[in-house]
Design a protein around this motif. Structure first.
Motif, PDB file in Angstrom:
ATOM      1  N   LEU A  20      -5.540 -13.078   0.064  1.00  0.00           N
ATOM      2  CA  LEU A  20      -6.743 -12.583  -0.653  1.00  0.00           C
ATOM      3  C   LEU A  20      -6.428 -10.981  -0.855  1.00  0.00           C
ATOM      4  CD1 LEU A  20      -9.861 -13.794   1.520  1.00  0.00           C
ATOM      5  CD2 LEU A  20      -8.972 -14.397  -0.791  1.00  0.00           C
ATOM      6  N   ALA A  21      -5.970 -10.179   0.101  1.00  0.00           N
ATOM      7  CA  ALA A  21      -5.369  -8.952   0.262  1.00  0.00           C
ATOM      8  C   ALA A  21      -4.672  -8.489  -0.719  1.00  0.00           C
ATOM      9  CB  ALA A  21      -5.117  -8.402   1.526  1.00  0.00           C
ATOM     10  N   LEU A  22      -3.592  -9.604  -1.219  1.00  0.00           N
ATOM     11  CA  LEU A  22      -2.576  -9.479  -2.137  1.00  0.00           C
ATOM     12  C   LEU A  22      -3.191  -9.510  -3.457  1.00  0.00           C
ATOM     13  CD1 LEU A  22       0.368  -8.753  -2.524  1.00  0.00           C
ATOM     14  CD2 LEU A  22       0.802 -11.142  -2.336  1.00  0.00           C
ATOM     15  N   ARG A  23      -4.137 -10.327  -3.453  1.00  0.00           N
ATOM     16  CA  ARG A  23      -4.827 -10.729  -4.894  1.00  0.00           C
ATOM     17  C   ARG A  23      -5.589  -9.185  -5.268  1.00  0.00           C
ATOM     18  NH1 ARG A  23      -8.072 -16.245  -4.407  1.00  0.00           N
ATOM     19  NH2 ARG A  23      -7.006 -16.560  -2.223  1.00  0.00           N
ATOM     20  N   TYR A  24      -6.065  -8.746  -4.274  1.00  0.00           N
ATOM     21  CA  TYR A  24      -6.858  -7.434  -4.779  1.00  0.00           C
ATOM     22  C   TYR A  24      -5.800  -6.239  -4.992  1.00  0.00           C
ATOM     23  CZ  TYR A  24      -9.026  -2.990  -4.047  1.00  0.00           C
ATOM     24  OH  TYR A  24      -9.612  -1.706  -4.139  1.00  0.00           O
ATOM     25  N   ALA A  25      -4.872  -6.266  -4.417  1.00  0.00           N
ATOM     26  CA  ALA A  25      -3.597  -5.358  -4.656  1.00  0.00           C
ATOM     27  C   ALA A  25      -3.219  -5.446  -5.798  1.00  0.00           C
ATOM     28  CB  ALA A  25      -2.608  -5.405  -3.597  1.00  0.00           C
ATOM     29  N   LYS A  26      -2.921  -6.815  -6.300  1.00  0.00           N
ATOM     30  CA  LYS A  26      -2.565  -6.908  -7.582  1.00  0.00           C
ATOM     31  C   LYS A  26      -3.347  -6.674  -8.552  1.00  0.00           C
ATOM     32  CE  LYS A  26      -0.012 -10.627  -8.489  1.00  0.00           C
ATOM     33  NZ  LYS A  26       0.469 -11.981  -8.615  1.00  0.00           N
ATOM     34  N   ALA A  27      -4.762  -7.043  -8.520  1.00  0.00           N
ATOM     35  CA  ALA A  27      -5.969  -6.538  -9.449  1.00  0.00           C
ATOM     36  C   ALA A  27      -5.970  -4.991  -9.661  1.00  0.00           C
ATOM     37  CB  ALA A  27      -7.160  -7.029  -8.871  1.00  0.00           C
ATOM     38  N   ASN A  28      -5.619  -4.416  -8.620  1.00  0.00           N
ATOM     39  CA  ASN A  28      -6.012  -2.790  -8.430  1.00  0.00           C
ATOM     40  C   ASN A  28      -4.580  -2.166  -9.472  1.00  0.00           C
ATOM     41  OD1 ASN A  28      -7.092  -0.252  -7.860  1.00  0.00           O
ATOM     42  ND2 ASN A  28      -5.493  -0.187  -6.005  1.00  0.00           N
ATOM     43  N   PHE A  29      -3.496  -2.964  -9.163  1.00  0.00           N
ATOM     44  CA  PHE A  29      -2.100  -2.637  -9.888  1.00  0.00           C
ATOM     45  C   PHE A  29      -2.270  -2.719 -11.457  1.00  0.00           C
ATOM     46  CE2 PHE A  29       1.636  -3.820 -12.247  1.00  0.00           C
ATOM     47  CZ  PHE A  29       2.449  -2.663 -11.963  1.00  0.00           C
ATOM     48  N   GLU A  45       0.824  -1.283  -0.001  1.00  0.00           N
ATOM     49  CA  GLU A  45       0.089   0.097  -0.109  1.00  0.00           C
ATOM     50  C   GLU A  45       0.682   1.270  -0.023  1.00  0.00           C
ATOM     51  OE1 GLU A  45      -2.316  -0.492   3.387  1.00  0.00           O
ATOM     52  OE2 GLU A  45      -3.809  -1.906   2.507  1.00  0.00           O
ATOM     53  N   LEU A  46       2.044   1.081   0.729  1.00  0.00           N
ATOM     54  CA  LEU A  46       2.869   2.377   0.750  1.00  0.00           C
ATOM     55  C   LEU A  46       3.418   2.633  -0.435  1.00  0.00           C
ATOM     56  CD1 LEU A  46       4.580   1.817   4.282  1.00  0.00           C
ATOM     57  CD2 LEU A  46       2.945   3.572   3.629  1.00  0.00           C
ATOM     58  N   TYR A  47       3.938   1.501  -1.087  1.00  0.00           N
ATOM     59  CA  TYR A  47       4.477   1.564  -2.515  1.00  0.00           C
ATOM     60  C   TYR A  47       3.430   2.204  -3.580  1.00  0.00           C
ATOM     61  CZ  TYR A  47       9.399  -0.494  -2.502  1.00  0.00           C
ATOM     62  OH  TYR A  47      10.514  -0.870  -2.155  1.00  0.00           O
ATOM     63  N   HIS A  48       2.263   1.618  -3.338  1.00  0.00           N
ATOM     64  CA  HIS A  48       1.258   2.265  -4.410  1.00  0.00           C
ATOM     65  C   HIS A  48       0.888   3.590  -4.219  1.00  0.00           C
ATOM     66  CE1 HIS A  48      -2.266   0.865  -6.861  1.00  0.00           C
ATOM     67  NE2 HIS A  48      -2.469   2.128  -6.743  1.00  0.00           N
ATOM     68  N   LYS A  49       0.926   4.227  -3.103  1.00  0.00           N
ATOM     69  CA  LYS A  49       0.477   5.697  -2.602  1.00  0.00           C
ATOM     70  C   LYS A  49       1.815   6.331  -3.296  1.00  0.00           C
ATOM     71  CE  LYS A  49      -0.457   8.913   1.190  1.00  0.00           C
ATOM     72  NZ  LYS A  49      -0.472   9.091   2.550  1.00  0.00           N
ATOM     73  N   LYS A  50       3.078   5.946  -3.055  1.00  0.00           N
ATOM     74  CA  LYS A  50       4.275   6.760  -3.455  1.00  0.00           C
ATOM     75  C   LYS A  50       4.189   6.898  -5.034  1.00  0.00           C
ATOM     76  CE  LYS A  50       9.201   6.147  -4.194  1.00  0.00           C
ATOM     77  NZ  LYS A  50      10.581   5.299  -3.871  1.00  0.00           N
ATOM     78  N   ALA A  51       3.687   5.633  -5.784  1.00  0.00           N
ATOM     79  CA  ALA A  51       3.745   5.657  -7.095  1.00  0.00           C
ATOM     80  C   ALA A  51       2.633   6.736  -7.598  1.00  0.00           C
ATOM     81  CB  ALA A  51       3.419   4.458  -7.970  1.00  0.00           C
ATOM     82  N   ALA A  52       1.548   6.690  -6.994  1.00  0.00           N
ATOM     83  CA  ALA A  52       0.372   7.398  -7.272  1.00  0.00           C
ATOM     84  C   ALA A  52       0.687   9.069  -7.377  1.00  0.00           C
ATOM     85  CB  ALA A  52      -0.926   7.108  -6.431  1.00  0.00           C
ATOM     86  N   LEU A  53       1.450   9.303  -6.112  1.00  0.00           N
ATOM     87  CA  LEU A  53       1.785  10.863  -5.896  1.00  0.00           C
ATOM     88  C   LEU A  53       3.094  11.223  -6.779  1.00  0.00           C
ATOM     89  CD1 LEU A  53       2.038  10.804  -1.997  1.00  0.00           C
ATOM     90  CD2 LEU A  53       0.465  12.009  -3.573  1.00  0.00           C
ATOM     91  N   THR A  54       3.816  10.189  -7.258  1.00  0.00           N
ATOM     92  CA  THR A  54       5.094  10.698  -7.986  1.00  0.00           C
ATOM     93  C   THR A  54       4.714  10.736  -9.511  1.00  0.00           C
ATOM     94  OG1 THR A  54       5.858   8.577  -8.398  1.00  0.00           O
ATOM     95  CG2 THR A  54       6.815   9.930  -6.441  1.00  0.00           C
ATOM     96  N   GLY A  55       3.658   9.759  -9.737  1.00  0.00           N
ATOM     97  CA  GLY A  55       3.296   9.486 -11.227  1.00  0.00           C
ATOM     98  C   GLY A  55       4.410   8.709 -12.026  1.00  0.00           C
ATOM     99  N   ARG A  56       5.704   8.450 -11.486  1.00  0.00           N
ATOM    100  CA  ARG A  56       6.627   7.862 -12.085  1.00  0.00           C
ATOM    101  C   ARG A  56       6.510   6.446 -12.470  1.00  0.00           C
ATOM    102  NH1 ARG A  56      11.248   7.061  -9.659  1.00  0.00           N
ATOM    103  NH2 ARG A  56      12.391   7.668 -11.636  1.00  0.00           N
ATOM    104  N   TYR A  57       6.777   6.030 -13.564  1.00  0.00           N
ATOM    105  CA  TYR A  57       6.541   4.684 -14.001  1.00  0.00           C
ATOM    106  C   TYR A  57       7.362   3.759 -13.293  1.00  0.00           C
ATOM    107  CZ  TYR A  57       2.819   5.290 -17.561  1.00  0.00           C
ATOM    108  OH  TYR A  57       1.674   5.770 -18.152  1.00  0.00           O
ATOM    109  N   GLN A  58       8.561   4.247 -12.991  1.00  0.00           N
ATOM    110  CA  GLN A  58       9.634   3.463 -12.512  1.00  0.00           C
ATOM    111  C   GLN A  58       9.190   3.088 -10.786  1.00  0.00           C
ATOM    112  OE1 GLN A  58      10.211   6.269 -13.987  1.00  0.00           O
ATOM    113  NE2 GLN A  58      11.954   6.027 -15.271  1.00  0.00           N
TER     114      GLN A  58
END
Length: 457
Positions: free
Chosen positions: A148-157, A115-128
């Motif tokens: 289960l939670a990881l499956r949702y995280a992967k689907a969201n990504f 979740e922290l990684y996802h928030k960071k990527a969403a804030l920076t907008g960097r594909y890296q």
């Protein structure tokens, strides 16, 4: 702030007429203490102000580092694979120890890390940053037997990267009680919209609003109304969503105000748009995405120099290619600086190409939008527009594909796509632009007839 004169005055007042009972040693000690305190105060006053965005990024980095250390995770995204987990020998002949298995630590920690990684990527907008998130998700899947939670995280990504088939497959593996949860239903709704399944999406929206009428679903419904021509309803819902947020949700409040600004920008209400953007900036200062929109609307309002200065500062902090292209356009328009503008365009196209390599489905739409603004027809225009349409066959993607056909002089194909768009309720600004271009083309060729108007109703 204290300047040198004020600093001297303060010291004079401190040292003048000390009490007789105070020894010279205590006076000197007191002077040294006050000098130290004033130095700290002056230093604090001279320190640059840290914005809310910077504070969040610093806190994210610290939390990510802390959790990674706690989990024993150290890997790179060099090849975007899990080969880093294998033991190898470095150039000194020393064995590199692979990261320990994380099956023996609480699963919620790795979910939190994702979740922290996802928030960071969403804030920076960097594909890296999204690439780092994907590597983490893949690594954790193997270690934790795909909870289960990881499956949702992967689907969201995957949905965010426009891999909708993969996202849907992962959501389908969830048990019924999880499928019925609001986050999963909301993600399925977003996928339906991206795939152009508007009738299904509207039914999903209404059901979500009935069960969970919170600020997030009000924003989703507002977005749907905005793009289906119901502006007053969209305005009301955006405002309701903003009013529902607490003082602790400054980022969310700023984001809703950004959406309100985008609505007004689409209607060419530039003053109103700027007001919403500035409100968002006050709520969540330093966020490049908000500042980008402020610069954009300033340029549209004729404040070219101020917009150019903002874009220059943004480009110095963020490698986003959209920012460089916007600055290049202003330089050409205002100063005729072809050399600097050309350099910025080259750098932007290099970044677009990198994004295309990393996540082609997600990058294609933005790439096409920029290729359409170029005077020369780019050789990758039609293939990129087709890739974008194949990934998400919605009305907006059809409009981009139609505009690409028009740029190539293939008007028949563009009109066929436009007729398909008219069969949907979607009427976004890009579609309105397509209608205007086609109408102008018909007027020029005397092809238009009263019985077959092009403008959507």
């Amino acid at each position: 702030m204290f300047d040198k004169v004020m600093f001297d005055i303060v010291l004079i007042k401190i040292t003048a007429k000390p009490a007789k009972a105070i020894t010279g040693f205590i006076v000197r000690l007191f002077q040294a203490f006050m000098l130290g305190m004033l130095t700290i105060l002056i230093s604090a006053c001279n320190d640059p102000v840290v914005s809310a965005y910077q504070q969040d990024m610093q806190q994210l980095q610290q939390n990510i580092a802390k959790l990674k250390a706690q989990l024993g995770l150290e890997f790179s995204n060099k090849n975007n694979s899990e080969n880093e987990a294998a033991a190898t020998a470095d150039e000194n002949g020393k064995e590199n120890i692979p990261p320990p298995a994380i099956t023996q630590v609480p699963g919620h920690l790795v979910i939190k890390l994702s979740e922290l990684y996802h928030k960071k990527a969403a804030l920076t907008g960097r594909y890296q940053d999204y690439q780092e998130l994907e590597l983490l998700l893949n690594h954790m899947s193997g270690q934790l037997n795909n909870p289960l939670a990881l499956r949702y995280a992967k689907a969201n990504f995957n949905a965010g990267m426009h891999r909708f088939e993969a996202a849907t497959e992962q959501l389908d593996t969830l048990p019924p009680q999880v499928k019925a949860s609001t986050p999963v239903r909301a993600l399925r709704l977003d996928i339906s919209l991206q795939l152009g399944q508007y009738q299904q999406a509207e039914a999903q929206l209404q059901a979500l609003m009935a069960d969970a009428p919170g600020w997030e679903n009000r924003v989703r419904l507002a977005h749907y109304y905005l793009n289906t021509g119901k502006l007053s309803q969209a305005r009301d819902l955006y405002q309701q969503a903003a009013d529902m947020l607490s003082a602790k949700q400054l980022y969310q409040y700023a984001w809703v105000n950004l959406q309100q600004g985008l609505l007004e920008l689409g209607q060419e209400n530039y003053g109103e748009a700027l007001t919403f953007y500035q409100t968002a900036d006050r709520a969540y200062s330093g966020y490049w995405l908000i500042e980008e929109h402020i610069a954009e609307v300033l340029a549209l309002m004729g404040e070219k120099q101020q917009a150019k200065d903002m874009y220059r500062e943004l480009v110095s902090k963020n490698p986003n290619p959209e920012l460089k292209l916007a600055l290049a356009e202003l330089l050409l328009e205002q100063d005729g600086q072809t050399e600097e503008a050309g350099q910025l365009r080259n750098e932007a196209m290099a970044e677009f190409n990198l994004r295309q390599q990393l996540y082609p489905e997600a990058a294609a739409g933005h790439f096409v939008e920029r290729l359409l603004t170029l005077e020369q027809t780019h050789p990758a225009l039609l293939s990129s527009a087709q890739l974008n349409f194949n990934a998400r066959p919605n009305a907006d993607s059809k409009a981009l594909l139609a505009m690409s056909y028009l740029k190539l002089g293939q008007e028949v194909q563009a009109r066929q796509l436009y007729e398909q768009i008219l069969a949907t309720p979607w009427r976004s600004p890009g579609i309105e632009e397509l209608a205007q271009v086609l109408e102008q083309s018909q007027n020029e060729s005397s092809f238009i007839s009263p019985e077959n108007p092009l403008m959507p109703h």
